[in-house]
Write a protein that holds these residues in place. Structure first.
Motif, short mmCIF file in Angstrom:
data_model
loop_
_atom_site.label_atom_id
_atom_site.label_comp_id
_atom_site.label_asym_id
_atom_site.label_seq_id
_atom_site.Cartn_x
_atom_site.Cartn_y
_atom_site.Cartn_z
N ILE A 109 0.72 -1.32 0.00
CA ILE A 109 -0.02 -0.02 0.09
C ILE A 109 1.04 1.10 -0.01
O ILE A 109 1.73 1.38 0.83
CB ILE A 109 -0.91 0.05 1.20
CG1 ILE A 109 -2.03 -1.02 0.94
CG2 ILE A 109 -1.64 1.34 1.39
CD1 ILE A 109 -2.83 -1.09 2.33
N ASP A 166 -2.40 6.80 -0.43
CA ASP A 166 -3.54 6.07 -1.19
C ASP A 166 -4.57 6.04 -0.13
O ASP A 166 -4.69 6.18 1.02
CB ASP A 166 -3.01 4.51 -1.30
CG ASP A 166 -3.83 4.06 -2.59
OD1 ASP A 166 -4.84 4.63 -3.24
OD2 ASP A 166 -3.43 2.83 -2.92
N VAL A 191 -7.63 3.21 0.02
CA VAL A 191 -7.79 1.96 -0.35
C VAL A 191 -9.21 1.34 0.08
O VAL A 191 -9.23 1.53 1.38
CB VAL A 191 -6.57 1.07 0.06
CG1 VAL A 191 -6.68 -0.28 -0.48
CG2 VAL A 191 -5.22 1.60 -0.29
N THR A 204 -2.84 8.11 4.54
CA THR A 204 -3.13 6.86 4.05
C THR A 204 -4.42 6.49 4.57
O THR A 204 -4.38 6.11 5.79
CB THR A 204 -2.19 5.91 3.80
OG1 THR A 204 -0.89 6.48 3.60
CG2 THR A 204 -2.47 4.49 3.14
N VAL A 226 -7.48 3.02 4.62
CA VAL A 226 -7.85 2.01 4.46
C VAL A 226 -9.25 1.85 4.80
O VAL A 226 -9.30 1.84 6.12
CB VAL A 226 -6.91 0.99 4.96
CG1 VAL A 226 -7.36 -0.65 4.37
CG2 VAL A 226 -5.30 1.29 4.48
N HIS A 257 -5.10 -5.61 -6.85
CA HIS A 257 -5.11 -4.48 -6.00
C HIS A 257 -4.86 -3.18 -7.36
O HIS A 257 -3.95 -3.29 -7.89
CB HIS A 257 -3.82 -4.27 -5.10
CG HIS A 257 -3.92 -3.11 -4.45
ND1 HIS A 257 -2.96 -2.32 -3.52
CD2 HIS A 257 -4.92 -2.04 -4.09
CE1 HIS A 257 -3.34 -1.30 -3.32
NE2 HIS A 257 -4.63 -1.03 -3.61
#
Length: 580
Positions: free
Chosen positions: A36, A40, A42, A202, A204, A231
């Motif tokens: 990752i 990002d 995600v 980041t 998630v 991914h």
């Protein structure tokens, strides 16, 4: 740093990662290789039991330091080997907001809760960090509020702020929308997007809802059977709609709608989809034909319909810590009729669960009267009223008291001396497709299986009124659709079913009647189609229609579509070379 400027250096790396829980027959994670990138956003997707949550718990060290088991391979977060670190040390790198976020709140006020981490780590700038986190989460105005006074959305943002106070590089949020009303769910995602976009965090999320994935995520990680399938950037992931659907994540309704209409593009919102449809219309590739399907309407029994339950002038509330009575239900009038399939909706704190407990006779109102199947609930003990109404709680695991599903299902009818209990239980287990799991402990089943098992427990009670609290929360779409189909099948054996829900897809696809609560009163008693066409009621009740209804509104369709098929019926595709 903007969310689109994802740096090349990884912030999370997993290499040959495998993990097996104690006593399990197979690995929950299998040979996971994953990177990752810093910055990002995600979305981790996959069916129930695919390993999503276990994978994310390796990021903050809960696996293997809290959840022990057979751990192999390595996970590095911000350069730190999680095996060689601890959960406490990793909390400054990884903030984790759990699916059951209410249990994450341990201090009396919002400010105390957000300050808890920095103060316990002895950070000299704890006050600055606390204020900063409150502002990032957009809840500075709630700083002195007691946590028990918060709505679901406010509590979720408080849990988020509490992890932001440690200034982590990665924030993991497990099922951001599972227990929130639709408007609160959007607010949580907007805050996460702001963290990602403006502060370079980041993010998630573990998510089942494709519309949020399409709107907010930069990339999508598909998990299956304990390992990543791929991914990919979000646009590429959404273009693999068939593959996502195979794993229980069907495409967002707007993507499905455009595919049905033959319009190219992968829209990330109803507004984008509407623009693409209008372009196709202007080019002559589509023309409006009026719906070819009969709009689904409320199916009310022919009068005189039997009243299964009624609330007459009902008021109810609870005592606060200070002794004040906090009203929850206020002079409410409601009649439930035989044949009704009722969706009970409204914002967090609107009174849905309290009303269902009153209708089931589990509680009696402070004033007013509840009549259940002809009986005043004040005149009968709750265990006797259970023969007339079955209330299935939001937490299915709380329904399992015995060592097997079969024992849980047979518990009520056997205690009442019902004849041929074994045959009755066999029929019910077959009906909910759990015969193969009859001897399993219900707490070991997947989320979808647990919901079906609680339905079996309710069916065995043979009630006139079935009440379910958030039956599709936290389920993947495949399991959610199973529950919706099961509810539809029950109409022949249950006089009236009431579902309290934030799931607008369930409202659109199953309900014939919608009761909207606001401030403990009935704001509207209507149909799904009429509700989604009423912006005033939607705003007051913190509701957001399904994407297909939003797209129908954008395009000015009348009647408003509740499904993709109904939307498609408004249009005719014009073959190439044929005049529009």
């Amino acid at each position: 740093m903007s969310g689109d400027d994802v740096r090349d250096d990884p912030v999370v790396e997993a290499v040959d990662l495998s993990f097996r829980y104690p006593g399990a027959d197979a690995d929950t994670l299998r040979d996971v290789d994953l990177t990752i990138r810093r910055g990002d956003f995600v979305a981790v997707v996959g069916g129930n039991g695919s390993g999503k949550t276990t994978l994310c718990k390796t990021f903050n060290g809960l696996v293997p330091h809290y959840w022990s088991g057979e751990f192999a391979g390595a996970v590095h977060v911000a350069g730190t080997d999680t095996w060689e670190s601890s959960v406490a040390r990793l909390s400054s790198s990884v903030g984790y907001v759990y699916q059951d976020f209410q249990n994450q709140l341990v201090r009396p006020t919002v400010r105390d809760e957000v300050a808890f981490g920095p103060v316990n780590f002895g950070l000299a700038d704890h006050a600055e960090r606390t204020q900063e986190a409150l502002e990032k989460a957009g809840i500075a105005h709630l700083a002195d509020r007691f946590v028990w006074q918060l709505s679901g959305g406010q509590a979720h943002l408080t849990a988020l702020a509490s992890v932001l106070a440690l200034r982590p590089e990665v924030v993991v949020v497990d099922e951001p929308v599972a227990e929130l009303d639709p408007a609160a769910a959007v607010e949580v995602y907007e805050r996460l997007s702001e963290l990602h976009r403006e502060h370079g965090v980041t993010v998630v999320t573990i998510e089942h809802h494709a519309e949020f994935i399409a709107r907010y995520a930069s990339s999508v990680l598909l998990m299956s059977d304990g390992a990543p399938v791929w991914h990919l950037p979000t646009a590429e992931a959404l273009a693999r709609a068939g593959e996502l659907a195979e794993h229980g994540i069907p495409a967002p309704q707007v993507v499905e709608a455009l595919a049905r209409l033959g319009v190219e593009g992968v829209p990330r919102s109803p507004a984008e989809a509407a623009a693409l449809v209008r372009t196709a219309e202007s080019r002559g590739a589509l023309r409006r034909s009026g719906p070819r399907t009969e709009p689904r309407t409320r199916t009310t029994p022919a009068p005189p319909a039997r009243a299964v339950a009624a609330a007459r002038g009902v008021s109810h509330g609870y005592r606060s810590v200070g002794g004040d009575l906090q009203p929850v239900i206020d002079d409410l009038h409601l009649e439930l009729l035989e044949g009704d399939r009722v969706a009970l909706v409204g914002g967090n704190g609107a009174g849905k669960t309290t009303l269902m407990r009153l209708l089931a006779g589990i509680q009696v109102p402070r004033s007013g009267t509840v009549v259940l199947d002809g009986v005043d609930t004040r005149t009968e003990r709750p265990h006797r009223l259970a023969e007339r109404a079955a209330y299935l709680t939001q937490r299915p695991e709380r329904m399992f008291l015995k060592a097997s599903v079969r024992e849980d299902v047979e518990l009520f009818p056997r205690s009442r001396g019902v004849p041929d209990v074994d045959a009755l239980v066999d029929r019910i287990l077959d009906r909910v497709r759990l015969t193969a799991f009859a001897d399993r402990d219900g707490r070991t089943l997947s989320g979808g299986q647990q919901r079906r098992a609680t339905l079996a427990i309710g069916l065995a009670m043979r009630p006139a009124l079935l009440l379910l609290d958030e039956p599709t929360a936290s389920l993947d779409v495949g399991s959610r659709d199973d529950v919706i189909a099961m509810l539809a099948e029950l109409s022949g054996s249950i006089a009236c079913t009431v579902v309290a829900t934030h799931d607008m897809h369930l409202v659109a696809e199953w309900a014939t009647r919608v009761v909207v609560l606001d401030g403990g009163r009935v704001l509207a008693d209507t149909t799904p189609r009429a509700l989604f066409a009423d912006p005033d009621v939607l705003a007051r009740a913190h509701l957001v229609p399904p994407q297909v209804a939003q797209l129908g509104t954008e395009l000015g369709l009348d009647p408003l579509p509740l499904t993709v098929a109904e939307l498609a019926a408004h249009f005719t595709t014009v073959p190439l070379g044929v005049p529009a």
